[in-house]
Design a protein around this motif. Structure first.
Motif, PDB file in Angstrom:
ATOM      1  N   ARG A   1     -34.481  -4.477  -2.727  1.00 40.20           N
ATOM      2  CA  ARG A   1     -33.206  -3.498  -2.750  1.00 40.20           C
ATOM      3  C   ARG A   1     -33.536  -2.082  -3.683  1.00 40.20           C
ATOM      4  N   ARG A   2     -32.859  -1.297  -3.102  1.00 44.07           N
ATOM      5  CA  ARG A   2     -32.917   0.069  -3.799  1.00 44.07           C
ATOM      6  C   ARG A   2     -31.890  -0.085  -5.178  1.00 44.07           C
ATOM      7  N   MET A   3     -32.531   0.286  -6.373  1.00 44.83           N
ATOM      8  CA  MET A   3     -31.773   0.526  -7.688  1.00 44.83           C
ATOM      9  C   MET A   3     -31.837   1.743  -8.185  1.00 44.83           C
ATOM     10  N   GLY A   4     -30.916   2.428  -8.248  1.00 42.91           N
ATOM     11  CA  GLY A   4     -30.624   3.711  -8.939  1.00 42.91           C
ATOM     12  C   GLY A   4     -31.030   3.877 -10.316  1.00 42.91           C
TER      13      GLY A   4
ATOM     14  N   ARG B   1     -25.123 -12.692 -10.674  1.00 43.07           N
ATOM     15  CA  ARG B   1     -24.598 -11.373 -11.194  1.00 43.07           C
ATOM     16  C   ARG B   1     -26.044 -10.288 -11.387  1.00 43.07           C
ATOM     17  N   GLU B   2     -26.834 -10.787 -11.699  1.00 42.09           N
ATOM     18  CA  GLU B   2     -28.192 -10.000 -11.855  1.00 42.09           C
ATOM     19  C   GLU B   2     -28.648  -9.410 -10.540  1.00 42.09           C
ATOM     20  N   TYR B   3     -28.687  -9.954  -9.554  1.00 42.55           N
ATOM     21  CA  TYR B   3     -28.811  -9.803  -8.198  1.00 42.55           C
ATOM     22  C   TYR B   3     -27.911  -8.507  -7.604  1.00 42.55           C
ATOM     23  N   SER B   4     -26.760  -8.788  -8.114  1.00 42.90           N
ATOM     24  CA  SER B   4     -25.691  -7.749  -7.622  1.00 42.90           C
ATOM     25  C   SER B   4     -25.640  -6.518  -8.434  1.00 42.90           C
TER      26      SER B   4
ATOM     27  N   ILE C   1     -32.738  -8.027 -10.377  1.00 47.55           N
ATOM     28  CA  ILE C   1     -33.973  -8.917 -10.144  1.00 47.55           C
ATOM     29  C   ILE C   1     -33.913  -8.855  -8.636  1.00 47.55           C
ATOM     30  N   HIS C   2     -35.085  -9.495  -7.954  1.00 49.73           N
ATOM     31  CA  HIS C   2     -35.072  -9.917  -6.656  1.00 49.73           C
ATOM     32  C   HIS C   2     -35.368 -11.422  -6.207  1.00 49.73           C
ATOM     33  N   PRO C   3     -34.810 -11.984  -5.202  1.00 54.00           N
ATOM     34  CA  PRO C   3     -34.929 -13.326  -5.019  1.00 54.00           C
ATOM     35  C   PRO C   3     -36.141 -14.030  -5.124  1.00 54.00           C
ATOM     36  N   ILE C   4     -36.942 -13.249  -4.728  1.00 58.46           N
ATOM     37  CA  ILE C   4     -38.398 -13.711  -4.544  1.00 58.46           C
ATOM     38  C   ILE C   4     -39.017 -13.861  -5.778  1.00 58.46           C
ATOM     39  N   SER C   5     -39.055 -12.871  -6.572  1.00 58.25           N
ATOM     40  CA  SER C   5     -39.417 -12.960  -8.127  1.00 58.25           C
ATOM     41  C   SER C   5     -38.695 -14.118  -8.727  1.00 58.25           C
TER      42      SER C   5
END
Length: 648
Positions: A3-6, A525-528, A532-536
């Motif tokens: 995911r892109r995170m600004g 919450r952290e993914y939203s 973090i990414h699900p794989i990590s």
């Protein structure tokens, strides 16, 4: 895809505080509408049904068209009774609801704009600002500078830029209970802040957030929750807000921040939010349930909703009371204005007559505001020229991370730390792309530290599992104690192998389901938030459980193997232990799978029990594999119990 995170494209001062001269961000709504259309089956059959049925199952309007401006640097309250659409409006503005999501249809425009308000209207100090009147609103420009194109917030979200300017605080505090307040914020900072910042800089930012929210007295105490002793509810809520403030967002949305707090802590929390709008140049929008008068007086801007209708959107205080006074509804001097307004706009459903009367009153109030001077100003030539999405400044981060856009003629854009697809490594100027695997390791290392500390501090759970393995090994070993090696003992030995293979992995699956179901809201919450990414996260969980998956089979097999009297020789004992290790590790992976499919423990445990029961029946002990039905013969190959049972 990753995911892109600004991240911010604004520089910070040397102390790591807010960017000097940064502009606040406001929100402009144009005919924002949310409704829930009927199902396709109802649509197909509606034409042939009665008129009353068609009226009952027509589109459910959640929010009727809403237009208005939430000025930058304000503390905004969204008020309304239950079912008024407060949370829907908040989530839609924050970009957490999209058109077509959860069967909802969304139309209209949500725009961000940059503005600098005059000091006589909104003071930058912590002291209360002078009242904002409708006359001042009409005569004061909300923006200074050159006009630019309007930018649609939905387009910003699709481009991955929304999280640069927006923070969102959930109503429930989703935190790890065994970490301290400082550790919770520190690990959040290590995951959210740019990678080129060193640890000292990140710790300085975390310390600033701790001081600004008044958490220094409890910084070394555990957060608690889920039945574990820790900090108070008000402090826990401030920690949740602090996680969002680490990136210094320009606009902060809070869903019922005072819910569950006593009146004193609720007022203190809102006072700190008020100070943030003044000192940090932020726009804070929150839904509030029955605020006391002291809290209501802190708000600069108020949005009143009832049954999805906009009753008022404008300045708080005397202008708000004057608006309703002009309509013939005067607020008593000895009454909380918030209580007065909620009583005024709420529909009384106790009987048909009261419901009809209050519904007519609500329609009249909504129509009066729609025709008011304040509402017409929102529909006229825009007093605010919103910036385009490529030029939206972000006030949030503590450093500059920008790169040249590949498309010619486009200005510089920014990415957050965790954009694993195209994040650029700082080296004076950005020239080379950082390897995806390297950023994966950064997240993995931080998550391993955090999860290890959170798990090891819950020593009761660790000791309980160890004792459980030891007791079960001794008790079950006593049942199958010293089985004979003759033909009569063969069936008993098969039963002993089956008991070991099926019992311990099942217990570990249930324990993992309980643990993971409690931590899953934190991951959501952290993914939203783009942390973090699900794989990590999944790999970190597997690594964390690996030492215990090795230790527990040893604790179980030590007494059990020799009490039963299975084949002698060290190689056979270690082979048995390895098979048990893979059984336990597989059962934990199944627990992760079930918790991911169904977020709640009751439903996920039901799925896990169904799978375990089916695989137990098809492992080859209860029924001879040679007599399996055709369907069970092939499905049985999915049972890890069958492989473990056959291996021994």
């Amino acid at each position: 895809s990753w995911r892109r995170m600004g991240r911010s494209d604004t520089k910070v001062n040397e102390e790591g505080g807010s960017p000097a001269g940064g502009q606040a961000m406001g929100i402009k709504l144009e005919n924002l509408t949310v409704w829930s259309p009927p199902s396709s089956f109802v649509k197909k059959t509606m034409a042939s049904l009665s008129k009353s049925f068609r009226e009952k199952h027509r589109d459910h309007q959640i929010l009727e068209p809403i237009s208005g401006v939430l000025p930058a640097g304000c503390l905004v309250a969204i008020l309304g009774g239950s079912g008024s659409g407060k949370t829907t409006l908040l989530n839609t503005m924050a970009g957490r609801l999209e058109d077509g999501e959860n069967g909802l249809s969304i139309q209209g425009s949500i725009q961000l704009f940059s503005t600098t308000l005059k000091n006589d209207l909104f003071s930058t100090s912590s002291t209360p600002a002078s009242p904002l009147t409708k006359e001042a609103l009409d005569s004061t420009p909300l923006r200074e500078g050159t006009a630019k194109e309007s930018g649609d917030l939905k387009k910003i979200e699709k481009a991955g830029d929304r999280k640069r300017v927006i923070g969102y605080v959930l109503q429930n505090d989703c935190l790890l209970p065994n970490l301290t307040v400082y550790e919770t914020l520190l690990y959040a900072g290590l995951l959210r802040l740019p990678t080129h910042m060193n640890t000292k800089q990140k710790k300085k930012i975390v310390s600033d957030v701790v001081m600004s929210l008044g958490l220094y007295n409890c910084a070394g105490r555990r957060v608690g929750g889920d039945g574990k002793h820790g900090i108070s509810g008000g402090e826990r809520r401030r920690v949740t807000i602090g996680i969002q403030l680490l990136t210094n967002p320009s606009v902060l949305f809070l869903d019922e921040p005072t819910s569950g707090l006593d009146s004193y802590n609720a007022e203190r929390l809102m006072e700190q939010m008020y100070d943030l709008t003044r000192k940090s140049n932020k726009t804070i929008v929150c839904t509030v349930h029955q605020p006391r008068s002291a809290i209501f007086n802190l708000f600069d801007w108020v949005v009143l909703l009832s049954k999805g209708r906009l009753v008022y959107l404008g300045p708080s205080g005397q202008p708000l009371l004057d608006h309703f006074s002009a309509l013939g509804w005067d607020c008593p001097d000895d009454m909380n204005p918030a209580d007065f307004l909620l009583d005024l706009i709420t529909i009384d459903s106790r009987d048909t007559e009261s419901e009809k009367e209050t519904s007519l009153r609500l329609s009249s109030l909504a129509a009066s505001f729609r025709d008011s001077r304040l509402s017409r100003s929102y529909q006229a030539d825009d007093p605010i020229n919103a910036l385009s999405r490529d030029d939206v400044p972000f006030l949030g981060t503590k450093s500059e991370i920008d790169f040249e856009d590949e498309e010619k003629g486009r200005p510089k854009q920014t990415l957050r730390q965790n954009d694993f697809s195209s994040f650029q490594k700082p080296s004076g100027f950005f020239s080379k792309t950082v390897d995806v695997f390297w950023l994966f390791l950064i997240q993995l290392w931080v998550l391993l530290q955090r999860q290890t500390k959170n798990m090891m501090r819950d020593n009761m759970v660790v000791w309980a599992r160890l004792i459980e393995c030891l007791i079960i090994g001794v008790f079950v070993g006593a049942i199958f104690y010293e089985l004979p090696n003759d033909a009569d003992g063969i069936q008993s030995r098969l039963g002993a192998i089956y008991a070991g293979v099926s019992l311990i992995p099942y217990l570990f699956m249930i324990a993992t389901l309980i643990q993971y179901s409690q931590e899953l809201p934190v991951f959501d919450r952290e993914y939203s938030d783009g942390m973090i990414h699900p794989i990590s996260y999944f790999v970190s969980m597997l690594i964390i459980t690996l030492p215990f998956s090795i230790l527990f089979p040893l604790v179980f097999a030590g007494p059990y193997y020799f009490m039963v009297g299975l084949r002698g020789g060290a190689e056979y004992f270690w082979w048995y232990t390895v098979v048990m290790f893979f059984c336990i590790y597989t059962s934990e992976a199944i627990a992760f799978f079930c918790s991911t499919i169904f977020r709640s423990f009751p439903i996920s445990s039901l799925l896990g029990n169904c799978l375990t029961t089916f695989w137990n029946l098809s492992c080859g002990f209860l029924i001879n594999p040679q007599t399996f039905p055709v369907y069970l013969k092939y499905i049985g190959y999915t049972s890890y119990f069958m492989y473990a049972y056959s291996a021994q």
